[in-house]
Scaffold this motif. Structure first.
Motif, PDB file in Angstrom:
ATOM      1  N   ASP A  24       0.851  -1.191   0.000  1.00 14.61           N
ATOM      2  CA  ASP A  24       0.000   0.000   0.000  1.00 14.61           C
ATOM      3  C   ASP A  24       0.884   1.237   0.000  1.00 14.61           C
ATOM      4  O   ASP A  24       1.738   1.397   0.875  1.00 14.61           O
ATOM      5  CB  ASP A  24      -0.897  -0.005   1.245  1.00 14.61           C
ATOM      6  CG  ASP A  24      -1.931   1.115   1.249  1.00 14.61           C
ATOM      7  OD1 ASP A  24      -1.553   2.284   1.033  1.00 14.61           O
ATOM      8  OD2 ASP A  24      -3.114   0.823   1.469  1.00 14.61           O
ATOM      9  N   SER A  83      -3.101  -1.795  -3.010  1.00 14.16           N
ATOM     10  CA  SER A  83      -4.139  -0.812  -2.720  1.00 14.16           C
ATOM     11  C   SER A  83      -4.366   0.059  -3.948  1.00 14.16           C
ATOM     12  O   SER A  83      -3.466   0.761  -4.402  1.00 14.16           O
ATOM     13  CB  SER A  83      -3.755   0.073  -1.538  1.00 14.16           C
ATOM     14  OG  SER A  83      -4.721   1.105  -1.395  1.00 14.16           O
ATOM     15  N   THR A 107      -7.381  -3.586  -3.863  1.00 19.06           N
ATOM     16  CA  THR A 107      -8.172  -3.426  -2.646  1.00 19.06           C
ATOM     17  C   THR A 107      -8.394  -1.954  -2.348  1.00 19.06           C
ATOM     18  O   THR A 107      -7.699  -1.081  -2.865  1.00 19.06           O
ATOM     19  CB  THR A 107      -7.479  -4.071  -1.436  1.00 19.06           C
ATOM     20  OG1 THR A 107      -6.252  -3.386  -1.181  1.00 19.06           O
ATOM     21  CG2 THR A 107      -7.200  -5.540  -1.673  1.00 19.06           C
ATOM     22  N   THR A 135      -8.075   0.919   0.337  1.00 18.55           N
ATOM     23  CA  THR A 135      -7.352   1.259   1.567  1.00 18.55           C
ATOM     24  C   THR A 135      -8.321   1.456   2.731  1.00 18.55           C
ATOM     25  O   THR A 135      -8.047   1.045   3.868  1.00 18.55           O
ATOM     26  CB  THR A 135      -6.522   2.538   1.358  1.00 18.55           C
ATOM     27  OG1 THR A 135      -5.490   2.274   0.417  1.00 18.55           O
ATOM     28  CG2 THR A 135      -5.880   3.003   2.647  1.00 18.55           C
ATOM     29  N   THR A 159      -9.975  -2.094   3.888  1.00 19.64           N
ATOM     30  CA  THR A 159      -9.083  -2.994   4.629  1.00 19.64           C
ATOM     31  C   THR A 159      -8.781  -2.449   6.024  1.00 19.64           C
ATOM     32  O   THR A 159      -8.627  -3.219   6.974  1.00 19.64           O
ATOM     33  CB  THR A 159      -7.783  -3.250   3.854  1.00 19.64           C
ATOM     34  OG1 THR A 159      -7.155  -2.004   3.516  1.00 19.64           O
ATOM     35  CG2 THR A 159      -8.074  -4.029   2.573  1.00 19.64           C
ATOM     36  N   PRO A 205      -2.800   2.962   6.969  1.00 18.16           N
ATOM     37  CA  PRO A 205      -2.883   1.699   6.233  1.00 18.16           C
ATOM     38  C   PRO A 205      -1.674   0.798   6.497  1.00 18.16           C
ATOM     39  O   PRO A 205      -0.559   1.279   6.695  1.00 18.16           O
ATOM     40  CB  PRO A 205      -2.910   2.148   4.767  1.00 18.16           C
ATOM     41  CG  PRO A 205      -3.367   3.555   4.800  1.00 18.16           C
ATOM     42  CD  PRO A 205      -2.828   4.127   6.066  1.00 18.16           C
ATOM     43  N   MET A 216      -4.476  -5.761   4.512  1.00 16.28           N
ATOM     44  CA  MET A 216      -4.948  -6.185   3.195  1.00 16.28           C
ATOM     45  C   MET A 216      -5.013  -7.707   3.108  1.00 16.28           C
ATOM     46  O   MET A 216      -5.965  -8.283   2.579  1.00 16.28           O
ATOM     47  CB  MET A 216      -4.030  -5.610   2.117  1.00 16.28           C
ATOM     48  CG  MET A 216      -3.961  -4.092   2.131  1.00 16.28           C
ATOM     49  SD  MET A 216      -2.519  -3.432   1.262  1.00 16.28           S
ATOM     50  CE  MET A 216      -2.908  -3.872  -0.425  1.00 16.28           C
TER      51      MET A 216
END
Length: 233
Positions: free
Chosen positions: A11, A66, A96, A98, A101, A185, A190
């Motif tokens: 990320d 991310s 995904t 951010t 997750t 994050p 994740m």
């Protein structure tokens, strides 16, 4: 992907750069606040963690990245590296959110969980998720931009009981009546989401050519006056 899959995740949507590799039930990760230096560290960290995990990158089963929302440059870096590794290693990608997750990691803290990440320019990236008694995790309000002075009413209207994210402490959002915790994050989250919401995640794996950033803000460049005022994207 099964719970025993070897997964790489990263990320770069915020000032924090985060990388994780999961090998069965072992997790190897690294997260630091780098500002705008993600491009210098992301690939070396991936190699470093692969050595630590005693694996070769060709042996991973999939790559999680991310897609956003986040900084324009950070999202382009994550997407570009994911595509490059995906093509080079012949692996599928899992984009995904951010915000999602982060919320999933804190799902035990409340039934309605809001994530507020600093979007700069006096705005937040925001979303709301719900975790119920049946371990169902769903989106209530999808990723959007919101002004700090609108946050209190938005959270109240949507009956939020826990708030997290990088915008906490940055703006005055009248959060005193909510349970809050600053958080940034992490790639660990994740992988946690990928495995905890496997039924949803399994449908989202894509080929590298389908990877794209999740842009929420159309404004991706600063004017000269905005730069003079010290604004940042």
């Amino acid at each position: 992907m099964s719970a025993q899959s070897v997964l790489l995740a990263f990320d770069t949507a915020t000032e924090y750069c985060s990388v994780a590799i999961a090998v069965d039930n072992q997790l190897f990760s690294k997260t630091e606040k780098l500002g705008n230096a993600h491009s210098e560290y992301l690939l070396p960290w991936i190699d470093e963690l692969a050595r630590e995990a005693n694996i070769r990158l060709k042996n991973i089963d999939g790559i999680i990245f991310s897609a956003g929302p986040g900084s324009f440059t950070g999202l382009r870096i994550a997407c570009g590296v994911a595509q490059g590794l995906g093509y080079g290693l012949d692996k599928k990608l899992l984009p995904t959110s951010t915000l999602k997750t982060l919320a999933f990691h804190y799902r035990q803290q409340g039934q309605r969980i809001a994530v507020l990440n600093d979007a700069r320019m006096s705005e937040c990236y925001a979303a709301i998720y719900e975790s119920d008694d049946h371990n169902e995790f769903k989106t209530i309000c999808s990723e959007q931009l919101i002004k700090p002075n609108q946050v209190f009413d938005w959270l109240t209207l949507n009956r939020v009981d826990f708030v997290t994210g990088t915008a906490i402490g940055v703006y005055d959002m009248r959060l005193e009546t909510f349970q809050t915790e600053y958080s940034h994050p992490k790639a660990d989250y994740m992988i946690e989401w990928c495995r905890g919401c496997a039924q949803e995640a399994d449908k989202l794996w894509i080929e590298p050519d389908k990877a794209a950033p999740l842009y929420i803000r159309d404004h991706v460049a600063l004017t000269i006056n905005e730069r003079r005022e010290g604004l940042k994207l």
